[in-house]
Design a protein around this motif. Structure first.
Motif, PDB file in Angstrom:
ATOM      1  N   MET A 101     101.835  67.059 -35.471  1.00  0.00           N
ATOM      2  CA  MET A 101     102.320  66.210 -34.406  1.00  0.00           C
ATOM      3  C   MET A 101     103.784  65.847 -34.707  1.00  0.00           C
ATOM      4  O   MET A 101     104.099  65.419 -35.799  1.00  0.00           O
ATOM      5  CB  MET A 101     101.466  64.954 -34.306  1.00  0.00           C
ATOM      6  CG  MET A 101     102.012  63.956 -33.314  1.00  0.00           C
ATOM      7  SD  MET A 101     101.073  62.437 -33.201  1.00  0.00           S
ATOM      8  CE  MET A 101      99.659  63.011 -32.345  1.00  0.00           C
ATOM      9  N   ILE A 102     104.642  66.029 -33.735  1.00  0.00           N
ATOM     10  CA  ILE A 102     106.068  65.738 -33.893  1.00  0.00           C
ATOM     11  C   ILE A 102     106.365  64.396 -33.235  1.00  0.00           C
ATOM     12  O   ILE A 102     106.073  64.193 -32.059  1.00  0.00           O
ATOM     13  CB  ILE A 102     106.935  66.851 -33.279  1.00  0.00           C
ATOM     14  CG1 ILE A 102     106.608  68.193 -33.948  1.00  0.00           C
ATOM     15  CG2 ILE A 102     108.405  66.508 -33.429  1.00  0.00           C
ATOM     16  CD1 ILE A 102     107.317  69.374 -33.333  1.00  0.00           C
ATOM     17  N   LEU A 103     106.947  63.499 -34.017  1.00  0.00           N
ATOM     18  CA  LEU A 103     107.293  62.160 -33.532  1.00  0.00           C
ATOM     19  C   LEU A 103     108.787  61.931 -33.695  1.00  0.00           C
ATOM     20  O   LEU A 103     109.380  62.348 -34.690  1.00  0.00           O
ATOM     21  CB  LEU A 103     106.533  61.101 -34.329  1.00  0.00           C
ATOM     22  CG  LEU A 103     105.007  61.216 -34.340  1.00  0.00           C
ATOM     23  CD1 LEU A 103     104.417  60.224 -35.322  1.00  0.00           C
ATOM     24  CD2 LEU A 103     104.458  60.981 -32.945  1.00  0.00           C
ATOM     25  N   THR A 163     117.856  65.575 -40.502  1.00  0.00           N
ATOM     26  CA  THR A 163     117.461  65.559 -39.096  1.00  0.00           C
ATOM     27  C   THR A 163     115.955  65.442 -38.916  1.00  0.00           C
ATOM     28  O   THR A 163     115.483  65.138 -37.831  1.00  0.00           O
ATOM     29  CB  THR A 163     117.951  66.829 -38.374  1.00  0.00           C
ATOM     30  OG1 THR A 163     117.512  67.970 -39.101  1.00  0.00           O
ATOM     31  CG2 THR A 163     119.463  66.837 -38.258  1.00  0.00           C
ATOM     32  N   GLY A 164     115.203  65.695 -39.988  1.00  0.00           N
ATOM     33  CA  GLY A 164     113.761  65.599 -39.902  1.00  0.00           C
ATOM     34  C   GLY A 164     113.123  65.483 -41.266  1.00  0.00           C
ATOM     35  O   GLY A 164     113.747  65.775 -42.283  1.00  0.00           O
ATOM     36  N   ILE A 165     111.878  65.045 -41.267  1.00  0.00           N
ATOM     37  CA  ILE A 165     111.098  64.962 -42.495  1.00  0.00           C
ATOM     38  C   ILE A 165     109.638  65.215 -42.128  1.00  0.00           C
ATOM     39  O   ILE A 165     109.153  64.764 -41.087  1.00  0.00           O
ATOM     40  CB  ILE A 165     111.273  63.605 -43.204  1.00  0.00           C
ATOM     41  CG1 ILE A 165     110.561  63.609 -44.560  1.00  0.00           C
ATOM     42  CG2 ILE A 165     110.820  62.446 -42.335  1.00  0.00           C
ATOM     43  CD1 ILE A 165     110.903  62.416 -45.437  1.00  0.00           C
ATOM     44  N   THR A 166     108.952  65.946 -42.991  1.00  0.00           N
ATOM     45  CA  THR A 166     107.551  66.262 -42.771  1.00  0.00           C
ATOM     46  C   THR A 166     106.704  65.496 -43.769  1.00  0.00           C
ATOM     47  O   THR A 166     106.874  65.646 -44.973  1.00  0.00           O
ATOM     48  CB  THR A 166     107.307  67.778 -42.929  1.00  0.00           C
ATOM     49  OG1 THR A 166     108.124  68.458 -41.980  1.00  0.00           O
ATOM     50  CG2 THR A 166     105.868  68.139 -42.691  1.00  0.00           C
ATOM     51  N   LEU A 167     105.833  64.670 -43.253  1.00  0.00           N
ATOM     52  CA  LEU A 167     104.873  63.907 -44.052  1.00  0.00           C
ATOM     53  C   LEU A 167     103.509  64.172 -43.432  1.00  0.00           C
ATOM     54  O   LEU A 167     103.168  63.570 -42.416  1.00  0.00           O
ATOM     55  CB  LEU A 167     105.209  62.412 -44.031  1.00  0.00           C
ATOM     56  CG  LEU A 167     106.613  62.033 -44.506  1.00  0.00           C
ATOM     57  CD1 LEU A 167     106.925  60.591 -44.171  1.00  0.00           C
ATOM     58  CD2 LEU A 167     106.750  62.295 -45.990  1.00  0.00           C
ATOM     59  N   PHE A 168     102.787  65.102 -44.026  1.00  0.00           N
ATOM     60  CA  PHE A 168     101.542  65.568 -43.431  1.00  0.00           C
ATOM     61  C   PHE A 168     100.696  64.415 -42.915  1.00  0.00           C
ATOM     62  O   PHE A 168     100.495  63.438 -43.620  1.00  0.00           O
ATOM     63  CB  PHE A 168     100.734  66.379 -44.461  1.00  0.00           C
ATOM     64  CG  PHE A 168      99.521  67.015 -43.862  1.00  0.00           C
ATOM     65  CD1 PHE A 168      99.630  68.238 -43.243  1.00  0.00           C
ATOM     66  CD2 PHE A 168      98.293  66.387 -43.893  1.00  0.00           C
ATOM     67  CE1 PHE A 168      98.523  68.829 -42.666  1.00  0.00           C
ATOM     68  CE2 PHE A 168      97.184  66.962 -43.319  1.00  0.00           C
ATOM     69  CZ  PHE A 168      97.299  68.186 -42.704  1.00  0.00           C
ATOM     70  N   PRO A 169     100.233  64.490 -41.689  1.00  0.00           N
ATOM     71  CA  PRO A 169     100.263  65.587 -40.726  1.00  0.00           C
ATOM     72  C   PRO A 169     101.376  65.450 -39.685  1.00  0.00           C
ATOM     73  O   PRO A 169     101.311  66.061 -38.631  1.00  0.00           O
ATOM     74  CB  PRO A 169      98.898  65.458 -40.056  1.00  0.00           C
ATOM     75  CG  PRO A 169      98.676  63.976 -39.991  1.00  0.00           C
ATOM     76  CD  PRO A 169      99.292  63.442 -41.264  1.00  0.00           C
ATOM     77  N   PHE A 170     102.377  64.662 -39.986  1.00  0.00           N
ATOM     78  CA  PHE A 170     103.424  64.374 -39.011  1.00  0.00           C
ATOM     79  C   PHE A 170     104.748  65.023 -39.375  1.00  0.00           C
ATOM     80  O   PHE A 170     105.079  65.171 -40.546  1.00  0.00           O
ATOM     81  CB  PHE A 170     103.649  62.863 -38.875  1.00  0.00           C
ATOM     82  CG  PHE A 170     102.413  62.100 -38.535  1.00  0.00           C
ATOM     83  CD1 PHE A 170     101.895  62.147 -37.248  1.00  0.00           C
ATOM     84  CD2 PHE A 170     101.754  61.344 -39.485  1.00  0.00           C
ATOM     85  CE1 PHE A 170     100.737  61.449 -36.925  1.00  0.00           C
ATOM     86  CE2 PHE A 170     100.601  60.641 -39.176  1.00  0.00           C
ATOM     87  CZ  PHE A 170     100.092  60.698 -37.885  1.00  0.00           C
TER      88      PHE A 170
END
Length: 110
Positions: free
Chosen positions: A1-3, A14-21
């Motif tokens: 899911m992209i927030l 510009t972004g960071i991934t922290l499962f599941p987001f």
């Protein structure tokens, strides 16, 4: 899911991934296929290492690379997880053919 959340994304990124987001700083990035593919590669890496070990490994590898390069950006770009994601982000079919624990082949490359 992209927030979209400018507060969750560290300054200079510009972004960071922290499962599941996947958190992005700007809404238009949700539609950037290469950027989203890069972040999906990180989701796969996090799943392979059962999430928490991924972040421990990521942090320790960053520290080792920072001590080596003495440059924040260069250390970040040379983390094995980032090397894999940057090298393959343009290949939108990469995750379909990616071998298990593929980031390891990027660990010792100069």
């Amino acid at each position: 899911m992209i927030l979209v959340s400018k507060y969750m994304v560290p300054k200079g990124y510009t972004g960071i991934t922290l499962f599941p987001f996947v958190f992005v700083k700007h809404a238009h990035l949700k539609h950037n296929r290469v950027f989203v593919n890069h972040e999906r590669i990180h989701l796969k890496q996090q799943l392979e290492l059962l999430i928490l070990p991924f972040f421990i490994w990521y942090g320790l590898e960053f520290l080792v690379r920072y001590l080596h390069y003495k440059n924040w950006h260069q250390a970040y770009r040379n983390i094995s997880f980032e090397r894999e994601a940057y090298q393959n982000e343009q290949d939108l079919e990469y995750l379909k053919k990616r071998p298990f624990w593929n980031f390891l082949k990027y660990l010792c490359k100069p």
